[in-house]
Design an enzyme around this catalytic site. Sequence first.
Site, PDB file in Angstrom:
ATOM      1  N   GLU A  86       2.235  55.667  -5.974  1.00  0.00           N
ATOM      2  CA  GLU A  86       1.790  54.805  -4.875  1.00  0.00           C
ATOM      3  C   GLU A  86       0.888  53.661  -5.340  1.00  0.00           C
ATOM      4  O   GLU A  86      -0.210  53.445  -4.807  1.00  0.00           O
ATOM      5  CB  GLU A  86       1.102  55.626  -3.782  1.00  0.00           C
TER       6      GLU A  86
ATOM      7  N   GLU B 225       7.543  62.481  -2.065  1.00  0.00           N
ATOM      8  CA  GLU B 225       6.630  62.987  -1.043  1.00  0.00           C
ATOM      9  C   GLU B 225       7.234  62.733   0.332  1.00  0.00           C
ATOM     10  O   GLU B 225       7.815  61.677   0.569  1.00  0.00           O
ATOM     11  CB  GLU B 225       5.247  62.319  -1.119  1.00  0.00           C
TER      12      GLU B 225
END
Length: 454
Positions: free
Chosen positions: A156, A354
């Site tokens: 991320e 995720e």
Amino acid sequence: MFNKDFLWGASTSAYQVEGAWNEDGKEPSVQDIRQVPEDTTDFKVAADHYHRWQEDVALFKEMGLKAYRFSISWSRVMPNGAINPKGVAFYQQLIDELTANGIEPIVTVFHFDLPASLKEKGGWSNRETIDAFCNYCHFLFDTFGGKVTYWQTINEQNMLTLAGKVLSGNQKSWKDIFQENHHMLVAQAKVMGIYHDGNYPGKIGPAPNICAIYPATSSAEDQLAADYMSAIRNWLYLDAAVYGIYNQQAMQILRALDAEPFISEEDRQIMANNTCDYIAFNYYNTACAKASPLDSETKQGDQQKGFSVAGFFTGVENTNLPKTEFGWAIDPVGLRVTAHQIYSRYHLPMLITENGLGGRDILEADGHVHDDYRIAYLRDHIAELQKCVEDGLPFIGYCPWSAIDLISTHEGMRKRYGFIYVNRSDFDLKDLKRYKKDSFYWYKKLIASNGQER
């Protein structure tokens, strides 16, 4: 239908699950020294996975996981720039145990946990961190490269950049933020080059948080706003990883913010010559944008708290979507929209690293944890994932967040994501005993049926 080699897995990160923050030679990371949000716990014990990894892997095996996506702690393996044999041994044992139990290890090399000693030298604002990252990754590839097929560079990076103030607690200018981001992009490219030049047998790619951006209305102005928001939130990072270039619309925004980073000609060549093999991405929900006047506010934001750039877009709430109890939008079909957007732009295999629902799970007196809300969330998203596969999109696997309860970055232990309950609260460690939630048994059946029994 999912192919027989599809990797049904689950994910964690080192600082959120391991604990043992200062044991066996580990250096503190930025997560160990940061000020945690009020009324939440720190990461010093977390789920105590460092001491209970064998028990946890046995539970992963019982659940039927085909893959386990985890991160390696830079500060455990290479504290203060020196190799730590005990830290290396921990991951060697973990990887060997996973492999012995038929679980594919999927490794992220950097997940928000920069060593504190590097932060003291300026962190990612210091170009020397690029070389430190390359040395660290080269060691990992040499040590574990024969046992790990799928590697991810930076988890991320877009959230670390766009919500950096939230994650780091530091107030920085947009100029500084995007110079740090550029250094991460160069570091990523160099590391991918090291991996490819070393002829290691697996694949390497980025792991950003990607989501489709909807226009708030059917107006052309709102559509353009959504395009701009997607450029700075999504495509800047993937265009760099896949094509080795900066996204044009994102660069337009950076110039307007006086945030265009210094990019040397050598940087451009490094990025252009070293690109990824596949795309890992985290998906939780979608976002929504409307047109933004020049005199509006420019602000940072994370996955849920929309950010805005004056003159380009304003993030707004999508009132058409339900929310979790923590206020996160739920959009299963958005996963399909997002996956199509990614594949249409890049034409590379994809891996979901995720996807999950955080809730206030309750351990009943009889040892059960009834998390039907999590089952419903995952069931709906997996149904859309199957449609993606039937649409012809090449997915390697699906690793929801999270394999076991861990410390949420913003909400501590009260916000749980795992298939396995860890008996502790924010400020009472209790016995840290593991309990299988209803979702554990549900996911076990789903895996055994290769996604068909939902």
